[in-house]
Design an enzyme around this catalytic site. Structure first.
Site, short mmCIF file in Angstrom:
data_model
loop_
_atom_site.label_atom_id
_atom_site.label_comp_id
_atom_site.label_asym_id
_atom_site.label_seq_id
_atom_site.Cartn_x
_atom_site.Cartn_y
_atom_site.Cartn_z
N LYS A 48 0.83 -1.20 0.00
CA LYS A 48 0.00 0.00 0.00
C LYS A 48 0.87 1.25 0.00
O LYS A 48 1.98 1.25 0.53
CB LYS A 48 -0.91 -0.02 1.23
CG LYS A 48 -1.89 1.15 1.32
CD LYS A 48 -2.77 1.01 2.56
CE LYS A 48 -3.70 2.20 2.71
NZ LYS A 48 -4.57 2.08 3.89
N SER A 82 -9.15 3.32 2.94
CA SER A 82 -8.10 3.87 2.12
C SER A 82 -7.31 2.81 1.34
O SER A 82 -6.52 3.17 0.45
CB SER A 82 -7.12 4.66 3.00
OG SER A 82 -6.51 3.83 3.97
N SER A 92 -10.16 0.86 6.98
CA SER A 92 -9.59 1.06 5.65
C SER A 92 -9.17 -0.21 4.92
O SER A 92 -8.83 -0.17 3.75
CB SER A 92 -8.37 2.00 5.73
OG SER A 92 -8.79 3.31 6.00
#
Length: 488
Positions: free
Chosen positions: A80, A159, A183
């Site tokens: 990520k 996210s 997230s």
């Protein structure tokens, strides 16, 4: 690419454990896995927009010299766009326009980055996030939107949105994610994949693991992948401020799940002032008979403490967190930020204008939040698992998110975090499972939450649900044509 396209799609249909097993049998090589994943990314990325950085040449070179005896030799993965898990030399941008021009390049492996590398995983790139990971949709101005593989006009959540979209589209079998308010689980729900948040401290975040609400793990397609990865990376440093010991038996718990003691399962259809959308209610209603088939006693509406979170406390802590994130970006950039450096929402929540949160206000809010978290955890004296929607609503359109004002975005973020966010505060393990699809093909995730340290029970029940209602056979069709469909 040396691998045929049809063979590549066949490889892409395997989960991480299946890919690793194929390498160990000698059916394929680590390089085959990497080349197949690169072919899938090149096929889908133009539609989906899940990545902000690719390292294909380096990945192929690593795969070519990868020993085949590593547990996950050659299995492709994405990291990520976050500093929570990095590997030496990999850039990160935090979804920000300034860092896009001058990225922060990792100078070493973090704990999780090292674990993944040593196990044989090969990082193909960096997945997209919203700016500073502060939105429940992944459409940063600096990099453009990530599109939902099930419906290209819809959000993938945030996210860890790029990670969820990449797994859903078959680009990689697993992808790293982080969360402080859902997230991992929110994008998993929107993209029809598995997203787990382990018990706080079971997977170390950033040494010395100071943030009580921060968790990290992976998004994947199968429970056996989640369990195997938790066996691999669970444990960490007992000297960290937040640490949970690992049983190292998660894969066994998932594989051997048969009969359970009569588990009590509570059902939450609302969280505070947020009530689940009718489609999310239907997802719960479709899941309850499956749990009853497993012998569970399902009890609707038994979590009064979850409805008692103080809105004023939440708003104060959100404000303090936004200011802290804003200051952190200024420190990285090395100068004060201007409105041209960040998106309007980030400027709104982070720029120190208006009343400043005082130390006494902050400490009081923290005390109230922790007292509330203890009350919630005490509910597990009344039941063993909690069933709820992962998100209060199906994914919204990208256009609707783009048209929001900063104040409207704050309302959306708060609403969409309502069911997932509380368990970042308590630290309990929670998982989003893709058990329901609407008639138009949009996935609706359901969430199961267990007591602290009961990750093995959570994975065992999830494994049985996967057996009763398999989801691995479901694939979004937007990335596929008749000649190169993933083999189911």
């Amino acid at each position: 690419m040396s691998i045929a396209k049809d063979a590549g799609d066949r490889i892409a249909s395997l989960d991480a454990v299946g890919q690793a097993e194929a390498v160990h049998r000698g059916d394929i090589s680590p390089l085959d896995l990497v080349e197949a994943a690169i072919a899938r990314i090149e096929k889908c990325e133009g539609l989906i927009g899940a990545l902000v950085h690719q390292r294909f040449d380096s990945a192929c070179a690593e795969a070519a010299r990868m020993p085949g005896d590593r547990p996950f030799a050659g299995v492709p993965i994405l990291l990520k766009d976050s500093l929570r898990a990095t590997q030496l030399g990999i850039p990160h941008f935090a979804g920000n326009r300034v860092l896009k021009e001058s990225p922060l390049v990792a100078t070493e492996d973090t704990f999780l980055g090292r674990c993944l590398r040593e196990a044989g995983f090969i990082t193909l790139g960096v997945s997209k996030t919203p700016e500073l990971a502060w939105f429940t949709t992944t459409q940063p101005v600096a990099f453009g939107p990530t599109r939902n593989p099930w419906a290209l006009d819809r959000s993938v959540g945030g996210s860890s949105g790029g990670a969820a979209a990449a797994v859903a589209a078959g680009m990689v079998p697993v992808a790293h994610g982080t969360e402080t308010g859902g997230s991992i689980r929110i994008p998993a729900s929107f993209c029809g994949v598995v997203g787990m948040k382990p018990t706080r401290g079971l997977v170390p975040c950033a040494e010395p693991n100071l943030n009580h609400s921060m968790h990290q793990f992976v998004l994947c397609r199968t429970i056996r992948d989640a369990a195997a990865l938790l066996d691999l990376v669970g444990g960490g440093d007992p000297r960290a401020l937040y640490w949970s010991p690992s049983t190292r038996r998660y894969a066994r718990a998932a594989a051997e799940a048969t009969d359970f003691p009569r588990l009590r399962v509570g059902v939450a259809r609302r969280m505070g002032r947020v009530e689940a959308h009718i489609d999310c209610q239907r997802a719960l209603d479709a899941t309850i008979p499956l749990l009853e088939e497993l012998g569970c006693k399902v009890i609707d509406g038994v979590v009064p403490s979850l409805d008692q979170e103080d809105d004023a406390t939440s708003a104060l802590l959100l404000r303090a967190s936004g200011m802290r994130a804003f200051q952190g970006l200024e420190k990285i950039v090395g100068r004060p930020l201007s409105p041209d450096d960040v998106e309007p929402f980030i400027w709104s929540v982070g720029h120190p204008k208006g009343p400043v949160v005082t130390a006494l206000e902050y400490l009081g809010a923290i005390e109230r939040r922790r007292a509330w978290a203890v009350e919630v955890m005490n509910c597990w004296n009344d039941f063993d698992l909690l069933l709820s929607p992962t998100v209060c609503e199906p994914p919204l359109t990208l256009q609707s998110h783009a048209e929001e004002t900063p104040d409207e975005t704050l309302v959306t973020v708060t609403r969409q975090m309502a069911f997932a966010g509380p368990f970042n505060q308590t630290g309990q393990p929670a998982i989003s499972l893709p058990l329901y699809w609407r008639n138009d093909g949009l996935p609706i995730g359901v969430q199961l939450v267990a007591d602290m340290g009961k990750d093995d029970l959570l994975l065992a029940v999830a494994s049985r649900l996967e057996t009763l209602k398999p989801w691995k056979v479901k694939w979004p069709m937007v990335c596929m044509d008749e000649a190169h469909k993933i083999v189911k």
